[in-house]
Design a protein around this motif. Structure first.
Motif: not given
Length: 241
Positions: A131-141, A160-169, A208-213
């Motif tokens: 993920l780029d910097t903006d995408q990392v910020a979105r996922l962490r947010g 919203l967290l799960h939808l964010t992950l799906a969209e960032l795929s 754990a999921l976000v950190e693995a990503v």
């Protein structure tokens, strides 16, 4: 609409096909409401923006909004601060009978399996591609928003967290299908209680999921997501048994 709101709606709002413009636009805005992408009392994007993103006429859009208003899902307000607002959802009533009524309309096992395939795939893609910097910020947010969230708002923020992950795929098709299946899963989850112990466990898995990503560990991301989906499936099966 602000940038954060645009990000939240990105997995759902997309141009519709000409032949089914009304129906597909209605489906997408219903998903926004059912998934809680705009919270109770929140305002939908302006008509002009919705029409542009869906690529339909404003006449067609107003027909869609009229249907939603007639169903008590949104309300229109005039004036400087007017617009179309999501009405507070009524809590499901009827307990087990309501749950049985809902599950009679869907193939629960198929829904849960399809959800797992999409979620595991999305997690693996995000980790593998990076993920780029903006995408990392979105996922962490999105993850941060679920921490210490009140019970009344937890499911919306979890979605919203799960939808964010799906969209960032990076796959719009995956994100769109996930939004649809998640709406069905949420209808079932809304009929069972929010269990604090389960939510605490889910939060550990989310972290754990976000950190693995973010570490780029696709295998770990897929495995954590698989376990996470299995937990939700087990909870639903327990209440359905």
């Amino acid at each position: 609409m602000d940038e954060d709101a645009a990000d939240r709606l990105a997995p759902v709002l997309r141009p519709v096909r000409a032949g089914n413009g009304f129906e597909e636009a209605l489906e997408q805005i219903l998903q926004i409401v059912r998934l809680g992408l705009v919270p109770d009392g929140g305002r939908l994007p302006a008509e002009r923006e919705l029409a542009e993103r869906l690529q339909i006429s404003r006449v067609t859009l107003r027909e869609v909004l009229k249907v939603l208003q007639d169903q008590g899902l949104v309300e229109s307000r005039r004036g400087r601060y007017g617009g179309t607002f999501v009405r507070a959802r009524r809590e499901p009533s009827g307990g087990e009978a309501e749950l049985r009524r809902r599950i009679a309309r869907v193939d629960v096992e198929d829904t849960l399996r399809f959800r797992e395939v999409l979620e595991v795939g999305a997690a693996g893609l995000c980790a593998a591609h990076g993920l780029d910097t903006d995408q990392v910020a979105r996922l962490r947010g999105a993850l941060d928003a679920t921490r210490d969230a009140p019970l009344t708002d937890y499911r919306r923020l979890d979605t919203l967290l799960h939808l964010t992950l799906a969209e960032l795929s990076g796959s719009p098709s995956l994100a769109a299908r996930y939004a649809a299946v998640r709406a069905t899963v949420n209808e079932l989850l809304d009929c069972i209680p929010l269990l604090v112990r389960n939510l605490e466990h889910s939060q550990h898995q989310h972290t754990a999921l976000v950190e693995a990503v973010l570490d780029g560990d696709a295998d770990a991301a897929r495995e954590v997501m698989r376990e996470h989906c299995a937990g939700t499936a087990a909870l639903l099966r327990g209440f359905l048994a």
